[in-house]
Design an enzyme around this catalytic site. Structure first.
Site, mmCIF file in Angstrom:
data_model
loop_
_atom_site.group_PDB
_atom_site.id
_atom_site.type_symbol
_atom_site.label_atom_id
_atom_site.label_comp_id
_atom_site.label_asym_id
_atom_site.label_seq_id
_atom_site.Cartn_x
_atom_site.Cartn_y
_atom_site.Cartn_z
ATOM 1 N N HIS A 24 0.848 -1.200 0.000
ATOM 2 C CA HIS A 24 0.000 0.000 0.000
ATOM 3 C C HIS A 24 0.881 1.245 0.000
ATOM 4 O O HIS A 24 0.730 2.122 0.858
ATOM 5 C CB HIS A 24 -0.938 0.026 1.219
ATOM 6 C CG HIS A 24 -2.049 -0.977 1.135
ATOM 7 N ND1 HIS A 24 -2.810 -1.352 2.213
ATOM 8 C CD2 HIS A 24 -2.533 -1.682 0.090
ATOM 9 C CE1 HIS A 24 -3.708 -2.243 1.839
ATOM 10 N NE2 HIS A 24 -3.555 -2.464 0.542
ATOM 11 N N HIS A 80 -10.692 -10.723 -5.844
ATOM 12 C CA HIS A 80 -10.360 -9.361 -5.375
ATOM 13 C C HIS A 80 -9.529 -8.687 -6.462
ATOM 14 O O HIS A 80 -8.651 -9.319 -7.043
ATOM 15 C CB HIS A 80 -9.553 -9.516 -4.073
ATOM 16 C CG HIS A 80 -9.062 -8.260 -3.450
ATOM 17 N ND1 HIS A 80 -9.752 -7.069 -3.485
ATOM 18 C CD2 HIS A 80 -7.928 -8.008 -2.725
ATOM 19 C CE1 HIS A 80 -9.067 -6.152 -2.818
ATOM 20 N NE2 HIS A 80 -7.947 -6.700 -2.360
ATOM 21 N N GLU A 82 -7.501 -5.948 -6.244
ATOM 22 C CA GLU A 82 -6.301 -5.162 -5.943
ATOM 23 C C GLU A 82 -5.126 -5.698 -6.766
ATOM 24 O O GLU A 82 -5.036 -6.901 -7.051
ATOM 25 C CB GLU A 82 -5.988 -5.197 -4.436
ATOM 26 C CG GLU A 82 -4.997 -4.116 -4.047
ATOM 27 C CD GLU A 82 -4.943 -3.813 -2.555
ATOM 28 O OE1 GLU A 82 -5.584 -4.532 -1.756
ATOM 29 O OE2 GLU A 82 -4.241 -2.845 -2.196
ATOM 30 N N ASP A 84 -2.109 -6.566 -6.491
ATOM 31 C CA ASP A 84 -1.250 -7.711 -6.131
ATOM 32 C C ASP A 84 -1.890 -9.045 -6.518
ATOM 33 O O ASP A 84 -1.196 -10.062 -6.606
ATOM 34 C CB ASP A 84 -0.888 -7.694 -4.634
ATOM 35 C CG ASP A 84 -2.074 -7.539 -3.714
ATOM 36 O OD1 ASP A 84 -3.071 -6.912 -4.108
ATOM 37 O OD2 ASP A 84 -2.015 -8.050 -2.577
ATOM 38 N N HIS A 146 -11.135 -6.921 2.147
ATOM 39 C CA HIS A 146 -11.121 -5.581 2.688
ATOM 40 C C HIS A 146 -11.500 -4.499 1.673
ATOM 41 O O HIS A 146 -11.359 -3.295 1.987
ATOM 42 C CB HIS A 146 -9.730 -5.282 3.283
ATOM 43 C CG HIS A 146 -8.625 -5.215 2.248
ATOM 44 N ND1 HIS A 146 -7.825 -4.106 2.120
ATOM 45 C CD2 HIS A 146 -8.225 -6.084 1.325
ATOM 46 C CE1 HIS A 146 -6.948 -4.305 1.149
ATOM 47 N NE2 HIS A 146 -7.172 -5.495 0.659
ATOM 48 N N ASP A 165 -7.406 -12.271 0.541
ATOM 49 C CA ASP A 165 -6.574 -11.611 1.549
ATOM 50 C C ASP A 165 -6.826 -12.125 2.977
ATOM 51 O O ASP A 165 -5.906 -12.127 3.809
ATOM 52 C CB ASP A 165 -6.832 -10.096 1.540
ATOM 53 C CG ASP A 165 -6.044 -9.380 0.452
ATOM 54 O OD1 ASP A 165 -4.954 -9.849 0.093
ATOM 55 O OD2 ASP A 165 -6.527 -8.344 -0.031
ATOM 56 N N TYR A 193 -0.705 -8.522 9.920
ATOM 57 C CA TYR A 193 -1.533 -8.344 8.718
ATOM 58 C C TYR A 193 -2.938 -7.885 9.120
ATOM 59 O O TYR A 193 -3.485 -6.934 8.567
ATOM 60 C CB TYR A 193 -1.591 -9.685 7.984
ATOM 61 C CG TYR A 193 -2.238 -9.660 6.626
ATOM 62 C CD1 TYR A 193 -1.472 -9.589 5.470
ATOM 63 C CD2 TYR A 193 -3.619 -9.732 6.481
ATOM 64 C CE1 TYR A 193 -2.059 -9.586 4.216
ATOM 65 C CE2 TYR A 193 -4.219 -9.726 5.248
ATOM 66 C CZ TYR A 193 -3.431 -9.659 4.116
ATOM 67 O OH TYR A 193 -4.027 -9.647 2.886
ATOM 68 N N HIS A 226 -1.953 -14.709 0.366
ATOM 69 C CA HIS A 226 -0.613 -14.317 0.812
ATOM 70 C C HIS A 226 -0.143 -15.307 1.875
ATOM 71 O O HIS A 226 -0.915 -15.671 2.768
ATOM 72 C CB HIS A 226 -0.619 -12.932 1.470
ATOM 73 C CG HIS A 226 -0.981 -11.807 0.542
ATOM 74 N ND1 HIS A 226 -0.175 -11.412 -0.499
ATOM 75 C CD2 HIS A 226 -2.052 -10.976 0.516
ATOM 76 C CE1 HIS A 226 -0.738 -10.388 -1.130
ATOM 77 N NE2 HIS A 226 -1.885 -10.113 -0.541
HETATM 78 FE FE1 FEO Z 1 -6.140 -6.414 -0.990
HETATM 79 FE FE2 FEO Z 1 -3.577 -8.707 -1.192
HETATM 80 O O1 FEO Z 1 -4.619 -7.229 -1.692
#
Ligand code: FEO
Length: 394
Positions: A24, A80, A82, A84, A146, A165, A193, A226
């Site tokens: 981020h 998701h 995002e 990544d 999230h 996530d 996290y 992750h």
């Molecule tokens: Fe919300 Fe691992 O990105």
């Protein structure tokens, strides 16, 4: 890292990012790197669940090719959007143009905007199911866990939850499973996290766990996007999330401060001694030499936060601002706060710090040790007693 079979004909095909140190932007430090986990489910139909960060696209493609040609992919599930997890999405769709994209309405809107393109979308909702043949995918929307687009994918026949996530950890490791890694280190990273990403959404986390429990989903494995996969004891992380989402904490305190000429530093140490004398585990962080994300992680299971600053220009020391801004955004649950500080001719720091802690939803106590110029022996004794009193409140 090569593809790893995690269950019968289900493969981890992601990438390990050993060198990333921030997430981020520069706000969240991830000193141990991370992984971008992508999963390939091979059945009569083939599904790829999530992709990886863009610079790792070639690794993802190679890993998939080890198992199956990309043109065999029937579905790309986007839990998701995002970057990544979706960075490699456009390239995958070029190599598997026949694939249908399964995602939430918000994810579809986001993918179109992020990548300025259009694909064969099938919008899914909670409890929607898509059959792959012997196995099926069930979807559970998880808005704001999230991001608004987030969802979980569940493979009922394997009791496998793919929650993106949620339940993840930023740690780069050659291991893929919880029973291979140092579990204490993994739990520390999972906590860090949670605190740095999910804390503001704790009520939603608690509700989602209740919802999944009510759905009666059997869970034998949790494969997040992750870090390591929970196969040995998946309920360990679910139970930890339940505790964190309720704001349960231990008999611990975190002291965060900075100092110009050691007056506030001496006060911080006296408060620490007072806490410790009453059996409270306490940790001291001088904010200018500490990692904010580590402090936030440490705060997760600490009942109290004590924040001290000298006054400069009638205000708190500016070095405190980034940490306190982070705290206001994260809204830690059920914390007691105490402020303290030193000043020269006029105060101001403790009032600002108190205001910021209150904005963060922290219940700030009345006790507020302050000292003019250099704290006297008596003033340090007051700090010590304030630490002892705070211990009694924990
Ligand atoms: Fe919300 Fe691992 O990105």
């Amino acid at each position: 890292m090569a593809a790893v079979q995690i269950l019968d004909k289900i493969y981890w095909v992601g990438a390990v990012d050993w060198n990333v140190r921030y997430f981020h932007g520069p706000t969240y430090s991830i000193r141990k790197g991370t992984t971008y986990n992508s999963y390939l489910i091979v059945d009569e139909k083939v599904a790829l669940v999530d992709t990886v960060f863009g610079p790792f696209t070639a690794e993802l493609v190679e890993n998939i090719k080890e198992v199956i040609p990309l043109e065999k992919i029937d579905y790309v599930v986007v839990n998701h959007i995002e970057s990544d997890h979706s960075g490699a999405f456009p390239e995958i769709m070029k190599l598997a143009p026949q694939a249908r994209v399964l995602c939430t309405q918000k994810a579809m809107e986001g993918l179109k905007k992020h990548f300025q393109g259009d694909w064969d979308f099938q919008v899914v909702k909670t409890k929607d199911t898509v059959s792959l043949g012997r196995r099926s995918l069930t979807f559970i929307e998880a808005p704001m866990l999230h991001w608004p687009d987030s969802m979980f994918t569940y493979v009922e026949e394997e009791a496998l939850l793919l929650p993106n996530d949620a339940f993840g950890q930023h740690i780069a490791t050659s291991y893929r499973f919880d029973d291979q890694a140092d579990i204490n280190q993994i739990m520390d990273e999972a906590g860090k996290y949670y605190a740095n990403i999910l804390w503001p959404f704790s009520r939603l986390v608690a509700r989602k766990i209740e919802e999944i429990t009510a759905m009666g989903l059997k869970i034998k494995m949790i494969a997040p996007s992750h870090g390591i996969i929970w196969r040995n004891d998946p309920m360990r992380i679910v139970n930890a999330y339940s505790r964190w989402a309720k704001g349960e904490a231990c008999k611990k305190a975190v002291i965060v401060y900075d100092t110009m000429w050691e007056s506030t530093g001496k006060m911080a140490n006296a408060i620490l001694q007072g806490l410790v004398s009453q059996g409270v585990e306490a940790r001291l962080f001088k904010v200018s030499v500490s990692d904010t994300s580590e402090i936030i992680g440490e705060l997760l299971e600490s009942k109290a936060i004590v924040v001290g600053s000298p006054t400069i220009n009638n205000d708190m020391h500016p070095v405190m601002a980034p940490f306190l801004t982070d705290l206001v955004g994260l809204k830690p649950l059920n914390k007691i706060g105490m402020v303290f500080g030193s000043y020269g001719w006029k105060g101001g720091a403790v009032e600002t710090v108190k205001g910021r802690l209150q904005e963060a939803g922290i219940q700030v106590v009345e006790q507020q040790p302050v000292a003019k110029w250099v704290p006297t022996k008596d003033e340090l004794q007051e700090c010590y007693h304030a630490g002892q009193w705070l211990a009694s409140q924990i």
